[in-house]
Design a protein around this motif. Structure first.
Motif, PDB file in Angstrom:
ATOM      1  N   CYS A 179       0.732  -1.159   0.229  1.00  0.00           N
ATOM      2  CA  CYS A 179      -0.152   0.200   0.131  1.00  0.00           C
ATOM      3  C   CYS A 179       1.194   1.076  -0.062  1.00  0.00           C
ATOM      4  O   CYS A 179       1.845   1.364   0.608  1.00  0.00           O
ATOM      5  N   GLN A 180       0.515   2.171  -0.902  1.00  0.00           N
ATOM      6  CA  GLN A 180       1.216   3.496  -1.024  1.00  0.00           C
ATOM      7  C   GLN A 180       0.887   4.556   0.052  1.00  0.00           C
ATOM      8  O   GLN A 180       1.274   5.445   0.185  1.00  0.00           O
ATOM      9  N   ARG A 181      -0.098   4.114   0.788  1.00  0.00           N
ATOM     10  CA  ARG A 181      -0.567   5.061   1.845  1.00  0.00           C
ATOM     11  C   ARG A 181      -0.151   5.049   3.025  1.00  0.00           C
ATOM     12  O   ARG A 181       0.387   4.125   3.319  1.00  0.00           O
ATOM     13  N   ASN A 182      -0.555   5.925   3.952  1.00  0.00           N
ATOM     14  CA  ASN A 182       0.046   6.007   5.253  1.00  0.00           C
ATOM     15  C   ASN A 182      -0.999   6.377   6.288  1.00  0.00           C
ATOM     16  O   ASN A 182      -0.863   7.037   7.173  1.00  0.00           O
ATOM     17  N   CYS A 183      -2.276   5.616   6.067  1.00  0.00           N
ATOM     18  CA  CYS A 183      -3.169   5.817   7.026  1.00  0.00           C
ATOM     19  C   CYS A 183      -2.650   5.475   8.362  1.00  0.00           C
ATOM     20  O   CYS A 183      -2.247   4.505   8.828  1.00  0.00           O
ATOM     21  N   LEU A 184      -3.132   6.605   9.193  1.00  0.00           N
ATOM     22  CA  LEU A 184      -2.630   6.375  10.783  1.00  0.00           C
ATOM     23  C   LEU A 184      -3.045   5.220  11.623  1.00  0.00           C
ATOM     24  O   LEU A 184      -2.332   4.901  12.627  1.00  0.00           O
ATOM     25  N   TYR A 185      -4.126   4.464  11.145  1.00  0.00           N
ATOM     26  CA  TYR A 185      -4.606   3.458  12.022  1.00  0.00           C
ATOM     27  C   TYR A 185      -4.343   2.061  11.406  1.00  0.00           C
ATOM     28  O   TYR A 185      -4.597   1.016  11.990  1.00  0.00           O
ATOM     29  N   SER A 244     -17.573  10.071   8.474  1.00  0.00           N
ATOM     30  CA  SER A 244     -18.147  11.107   7.842  1.00  0.00           C
ATOM     31  C   SER A 244     -17.506  12.736   8.233  1.00  0.00           C
ATOM     32  O   SER A 244     -17.935  13.464   7.624  1.00  0.00           O
ATOM     33  N   ASN A 245     -16.883  12.395   9.415  1.00  0.00           N
ATOM     34  CA  ASN A 245     -16.129  13.638   9.976  1.00  0.00           C
ATOM     35  C   ASN A 245     -15.173  13.772   9.172  1.00  0.00           C
ATOM     36  O   ASN A 245     -13.960  13.385   9.235  1.00  0.00           O
ATOM     37  N   ALA A 246     -15.228  14.850   8.168  1.00  0.00           N
ATOM     38  CA  ALA A 246     -14.074  15.086   7.182  1.00  0.00           C
ATOM     39  C   ALA A 246     -12.780  15.590   7.692  1.00  0.00           C
ATOM     40  O   ALA A 246     -11.620  14.960   7.360  1.00  0.00           O
ATOM     41  N   LYS A 247     -12.950  16.258   8.753  1.00  0.00           N
ATOM     42  CA  LYS A 247     -11.593  16.681   9.527  1.00  0.00           C
ATOM     43  C   LYS A 247     -10.760  15.402  10.165  1.00  0.00           C
ATOM     44  O   LYS A 247      -9.638  15.390  10.119  1.00  0.00           O
ATOM     45  N   LEU A 248     -11.542  14.654  10.790  1.00  0.00           N
ATOM     46  CA  LEU A 248     -11.019  13.271  11.312  1.00  0.00           C
ATOM     47  C   LEU A 248     -10.462  12.613  10.470  1.00  0.00           C
ATOM     48  O   LEU A 248      -9.409  12.072  10.433  1.00  0.00           O
ATOM     49  N   PHE A 249     -11.447  12.391   9.160  1.00  0.00           N
ATOM     50  CA  PHE A 249     -10.719  11.654   8.063  1.00  0.00           C
ATOM     51  C   PHE A 249      -9.537  12.138   7.574  1.00  0.00           C
ATOM     52  O   PHE A 249      -8.336  11.292   7.145  1.00  0.00           O
ATOM     53  N   ASP A 250      -9.498  13.304   7.334  1.00  0.00           N
ATOM     54  CA  ASP A 250      -8.298  14.013   6.693  1.00  0.00           C
ATOM     55  C   ASP A 250      -7.059  13.673   7.726  1.00  0.00           C
ATOM     56  O   ASP A 250      -5.811  13.677   7.203  1.00  0.00           O
ATOM     57  N   ARG A 251      -7.160  13.574   9.154  1.00  0.00           N
ATOM     58  CA  ARG A 251      -6.147  13.514   9.988  1.00  0.00           C
ATOM     59  C   ARG A 251      -5.756  12.187  10.123  1.00  0.00           C
ATOM     60  O   ARG A 251      -4.383  11.907   9.827  1.00  0.00           O
ATOM     61  N   ILE A 252      -6.237  11.207  10.017  1.00  0.00           N
ATOM     62  CA  ILE A 252      -6.040   9.784   9.784  1.00  0.00           C
ATOM     63  C   ILE A 252      -5.681   9.159   8.447  1.00  0.00           C
ATOM     64  O   ILE A 252      -5.406   8.009   8.412  1.00  0.00           O
ATOM     65  N   THR A 303       1.498   1.416  14.381  1.00  0.00           N
ATOM     66  CA  THR A 303       1.138   2.507  13.709  1.00  0.00           C
ATOM     67  C   THR A 303       0.861   3.967  14.800  1.00  0.00           C
ATOM     68  O   THR A 303       0.824   3.508  15.732  1.00  0.00           O
ATOM     69  N   PRO A 304       0.840   4.857  13.976  1.00  0.00           N
ATOM     70  CA  PRO A 304       0.707   6.169  14.895  1.00  0.00           C
ATOM     71  C   PRO A 304      -0.478   6.135  15.930  1.00  0.00           C
ATOM     72  O   PRO A 304      -0.196   6.287  17.057  1.00  0.00           O
ATOM     73  N   LEU A 305      -1.548   5.841  15.495  1.00  0.00           N
ATOM     74  CA  LEU A 305      -2.805   5.868  16.104  1.00  0.00           C
ATOM     75  C   LEU A 305      -2.847   4.664  17.090  1.00  0.00           C
ATOM     76  O   LEU A 305      -3.175   4.915  18.304  1.00  0.00           O
ATOM     77  N   LEU A 333      -2.183   6.452  21.153  1.00  0.00           N
ATOM     78  CA  LEU A 333      -3.817   6.597  21.477  1.00  0.00           C
ATOM     79  C   LEU A 333      -4.334   7.944  22.127  1.00  0.00           C
ATOM     80  O   LEU A 333      -5.049   8.535  21.730  1.00  0.00           O
ATOM     81  N   GLU A 334      -3.656   8.197  23.308  1.00  0.00           N
ATOM     82  CA  GLU A 334      -4.322   9.237  24.101  1.00  0.00           C
ATOM     83  C   GLU A 334      -4.087  10.512  23.487  1.00  0.00           C
ATOM     84  O   GLU A 334      -5.158  11.346  23.598  1.00  0.00           O
ATOM     85  N   HIS A 335      -2.962  10.485  22.787  1.00  0.00           N
ATOM     86  CA  HIS A 335      -2.768  11.941  22.127  1.00  0.00           C
ATOM     87  C   HIS A 335      -4.082  12.364  21.101  1.00  0.00           C
ATOM     88  O   HIS A 335      -4.425  13.496  20.936  1.00  0.00           O
ATOM     89  N   TYR A 336      -4.688  11.253  20.396  1.00  0.00           N
ATOM     90  CA  TYR A 336      -5.534  11.516  19.485  1.00  0.00           C
ATOM     91  C   TYR A 336      -7.174  11.556  19.871  1.00  0.00           C
ATOM     92  O   TYR A 336      -7.981  11.903  19.317  1.00  0.00           O
TER      93      TYR A 336
END
Ligand code: 5AD
Ligand code: SF4
Ligand code: FES
Length: 365
Positions: A51-57, A152-160, A228-230, A234-237
């Motif tokens: 996978c080329q992506r880096n999803c935080l989860y 569906s939270n666009a901000k959360l989606f962009d973050r992760i 993974t970062p998430l 965990l607590e940070h996010y």
């Protein structure tokens, strides 16, 4: 059924066992009335974990150097397809990370081959592609496409879910609409309890399912992956404690049941992530609280461990034959039967009927 957001929120936060029993019963009855008792099986072929992506989860993220990567050859995939035929599965799901090494013509030829050599429906779950590539996949005969919008939270989606390197951000809702326009049966879904996900976000996810008029909806608990970062921080996010949705088995059942009430004609799997939280009876309880689909794993046993989206994934040491036996046994134990044929979603069938009715009365203008 439509439900106002406040009522969805009330159900999501409901704790009283008696009230929850009512929710399970209502979801089960709705499932029976709309999609029947048959449990349709989809054979899952995880054909590339690159996978080329880096999803935080997600454990398949490109930044996870610990994972050994593989991509199956056409012959290896066709061996899995042969097993699906032998097992009488009505559908194969070809799933991968966003693997830049997957050649579009190769993928389309593979789909054509499966469609010409078998009667099965082909579902693709291969991430975000350009519209014209999706068109080619559809032209090759792919019947269905899965792309979870995750939240569906666009901000959360962009973050992760940062965009692929050097590529612009894509709007997943827009891609889902494109898939629909191209004539795919469209599946999507979310994770439950993503760090930072609030009750209100999750209620919005459920409302979005209904609005998108989806044919398949997969929901599963978020399971932290230590590489993974998430998973690490965990607590940070997390959202504040009283707002954060817990990533629990109970929450997953609530979301499954509410999904069935809001989208009664949709195909809903009891997911592997749910089976991972409760290996003993997660799938069965999912099937009794709204779900009507199971996706037994067809991937070669030697690669299963490497498709590690999250740790301790169910079935990691099993063979395709073991999964078939296990799943059919579980379905029988709860008094249900394995569905025959492709198991198209009644939702998609109704849409096709409506389209042909419009055509027969003279166009769609
Ligand atoms: N926990 C649960 N589900 C996950 N997925 C990815 N990472 C995780 C995780 N850590 C799900 C996403 C994705 C699908 C392939 O797997 O919803 O769409
Ligand atoms: Fe890749 Fe999908 Fe995992 Fe993101 S969620 S890292 S796109 S496989
Ligand atoms: Fe794979 Fe139970 S479904 S072993």
């Amino acid at each position: 059924m439509t439900l106002p957001k406040q009522q969805i929120l009330d159900w999501l936060t409901e704790q009283r066992p008696r009230r929850l029993d009512e929710l399970w019963a209502l979801a089960d009855q709705t499932r029976r009335e709309h999609v029947g008792d048959a449990v349709h099986l989809r054979g899952l072929i995880e054909f590339s974990n690159i996978c080329q992506r880096n999803c935080l989860y997600c454990g398949l993220r490109t930044g996870n150097a610990k994972l050994s990567r593989y991509r199956l050859t056409e012959d290896e995939i066709m061996d899995c397809v042969g097993q699906a035929v032998a097992f009488n599965y009505g559908t194969v799901v070809l799933q991968s990370g966003e693997d830049p090494g997957i050649d579009l013509d190769w993928l389309c030829a593979l789909v054509r081959r499966i469609k010409s050599e078998t009667d099965m429906a082909v579902t693709l779950s291969v991430g975000e592609w350009e519209d014209d590539a999706l068109q080619h996949m559809r032209d090759a005969g792919a019947d269905r496409y899965l792309l979870r919008f995750e939240t569906s939270n666009a901000k959360l989606f962009d973050r992760i879910h940062p965009p692929a390197p050097g590529q612009p951000k894509r709007d997943r809702m827009e891609i889902l609409r494109t898939l629909r326009r191209l004539g795919f049966e469209v599946g999507s879904g979310v994770m439950i309890g993503i760090p930072g996900q609030t009750w209100s976000d999750l209620a919005d996810d459920l409302l979005a399912f209904a609005e998108l008029d989806l044919d398949m909806i997969g929901v599963g608990p978020y399971i932290p992956h230590p590489d993974t970062p998430l998973g690490k921080y965990l607590e940070h996010y997390m959202a504040s404690e009283d707002l954060q949705v817990p990533a629990t088995e109970l929450m997953t059942y609530k979301v499954l049941a509410l999904t069935r009430l809001l989208c009664p004609d949709t195909n809903i799997p009891a997911t592997t992530a749910l089976a991972t939280l409760n290996t003993k009876s997660g799938r069965e309880l999912g099937l009794q609280r709204g779900a009507n689909i199971i996706m037994p794993n067809l991937s070669p046993t030697e690669h299963r461990g490497a498709y590690e989206i999250y740790p301790d994934k169910a079935c990691i040491k099993d063979s395709a034959g073991q999964c078939l036996l296990c799943v059919t046994g579980r379905v029988a134990m709860i008094g249900r039967s394995v569905g025959k044929g492709r198991g198209d979603s009644p939702n998609a069938q109704q849409r096709r009927d409506a389209d042909s009715a419009i055509e027969s009365i003279g166009g769609d203008s």
